[in-house]
Design an enzyme around this catalytic site. Structure first.
Site, PDB file in Angstrom:
ATOM      1  N   GLY A 269      71.963  40.318  25.760  1.00  0.00           N
ATOM      2  CA  GLY A 269      71.443  39.104  26.379  1.00  0.00           C
ATOM      3  C   GLY A 269      69.951  39.274  26.575  1.00  0.00           C
TER       4      GLY A 269
ATOM      5  N   SER B  33      72.550  45.983  22.214  1.00  0.00           N
ATOM      6  CA  SER B  33      71.329  45.184  22.291  1.00  0.00           C
ATOM      7  C   SER B  33      70.596  45.453  23.621  1.00  0.00           C
ATOM      8  CB  SER B  33      71.686  43.712  22.078  1.00  0.00           C
ATOM      9  OG  SER B  33      70.547  42.955  21.821  1.00  0.00           O
ATOM     10  N   ALA B  34      70.501  44.487  24.533  1.00  0.00           N
ATOM     11  CA  ALA B  34      69.831  44.731  25.819  1.00  0.00           C
ATOM     12  C   ALA B  34      70.460  45.917  26.546  1.00  0.00           C
ATOM     13  CB  ALA B  34      69.898  43.483  26.693  1.00  0.00           C
TER      14      ALA B  34
ATOM     15  N   HIS C 133      68.346  45.173  16.799  1.00  0.00           N
ATOM     16  CA  HIS C 133      68.222  44.058  15.845  1.00  0.00           C
ATOM     17  C   HIS C 133      66.973  44.243  14.979  1.00  0.00           C
ATOM     18  CE1 HIS C 133      71.278  41.688  18.040  1.00  0.00           C
ATOM     19  NE2 HIS C 133      70.661  42.030  19.150  1.00  0.00           N
TER      20      HIS C 133
ATOM     21  N   GLU D 291      71.010  46.059  12.607  1.00  0.00           N
ATOM     22  CA  GLU D 291      72.330  45.545  12.982  1.00  0.00           C
ATOM     23  C   GLU D 291      73.410  46.242  12.156  1.00  0.00           C
ATOM     24  OE1 GLU D 291      72.194  41.267  12.672  1.00  0.00           O
ATOM     25  OE2 GLU D 291      70.906  41.102  14.435  1.00  0.00           O
TER      26      GLU D 291
END
Lengths: 235, 235
Positions: free
Chosen positions: B90, B122-123, B159, B194
């Site tokens: 997020g 991710s985050a 990413h 990714e």
């Protein structure tokens, strides 16, 4: 009388630095023979001196001399006495950190509000908004605040990009990121496409260039505003 | 014994949430029947409850129950007692702000260093680095610090995207942004594509998945590391 340009980008693909903005700069800086350049965003890590030389070369074409803000012993007084300003693009976090560290953010705001012509490109436009919260840049340094000059009553997303059809990349689109901002904040955001700029003269505030802008407001679907639109009521 | 996964993305194009990570999760969470989910990054502004339900659905497939960190009266004690963790992706700024505000960043770090298995996407992977300074996210809120857990001695860019050949967009490429970071900092950065993840077990730290990673170190040209490489000496 407030008089400024906030542009999405300094350079269009295949063109030279500031070329597409030259007609607008001729109007903005009319009667001005020297400006202060704010090089703190340092794109690609370029030195303050080299970045100032690059700006000086472009401004020579409209007959305006350029001095880098980093060369003044007393930059706050220099800003207050300046005939005009240009802030170049680069990393917004570095730009905002440096301006706050040196206590210059609101000195610059006051000078622009008092009528000194100002132009910003990319990061230099982000600082015209209420906060820098809609920059695309990487947080490479930690500024003491995200607050910026608030020359306008909304925020900007420069280099605005539409979602790429068919992309298989799972990172967030620009639109998703700005919508996430609006879950936490109420300040509107204007997505400014490359080739577009905002032009303020006194109470007039308009979208310039050939492209529409995308407007994001809390609780509304994003919408497009055509070039020439007034932005005076966006807040 | 430290045991964690830091993944570039939660979801691969055309796949379901966490599907490609399921074999690795089976190993990471072996013997664990319940974990705490950290929903603070709120992708797209999703609620903590809804985000926790989404994680719970994916974890049900490996027989692990999920409870959201936001549901505990004393989240610090809950973290210290937890059998494992997952932090979803997020907005990294929102995640880091919330963890610091609630005084949980270093409680979580200590729990992971003490051996509770951790997975981030991710985050949730960004906070495994030394700082969050190489996130791609928009600074929609202002955290009290960019410092993160430092489970590894470098930073991550999840990413990770290679420059797009022939692009006419004038915004900075990912590589340019990371190089700008290295003009101001000395912490190395790993560009994690990714489908890739980092896997730590005790003193072993390796790059997993089918793709190479791009490594950025101050004063060196960026270079590629193939899958399976040890990352134990990157610092």
């Amino acid at each position: 009388m407030k008089h400024f340009i906030l542009a999405s980008t300094s350079t269009l693909f295949g063109e030279t630095y500031l070329a597409y903005l030259q007609p607008a700069m001729n109007v903005l800086y009319e009667g001005v023979d020297e400006i202060i350049f704010i090089p703190f965003a340092r794109p690609g890590g370029i030195s303050h001196d080299d970045y100032t030389s690059k700006a000086a070369e472009a401004f020579a074409q409209i007959g305006v001399r350029v001095r880098g803000l980093h060369t003044f012993d007393d930059p706050a007084t220099a800003i207050s006495n300046a005939k005009g300003f240009f802030t170049g693009g680069g990393n917004t976090f570095l730009l905002v950190k440096t301006l706050h560290e040196q206590g210059l953010m609101y000195v610059l705001r006051d000078a622009v509000n008092n009528g000194a012509p100002y132009m910003g490109c990319s990061a230099g436009s982000n600082i015209g908004g209420v906060t820098m919260s809609n920059t695309n840049d990487m947080p490479i340094v930690y500024p003491s605040s995200f607050d910026t000059m608030g020359l306008i009553s909304f925020n900007l997303n420069p280099h605005y990009l539409d979602p790429i059809p068919g992309s298989q990349h799972m990172g967030e689109t620009r639109e998703t990121r700005i919508k996430e901002y609006l879950t936490q904040n109420t300040t509107p955001v204007l997505g400014l496409r490359e080739g577009s700029w905002i032009y303020a003269k006194g109470d007039s505030l308009t979208l310039e260039g050939a492209l529409s802008a995308r407007i994001f407001e809390a609780g509304k679907e994003p919408y497009e505003l055509p070039p020439g639109s007034s932005l005076a009521n966006l807040q």
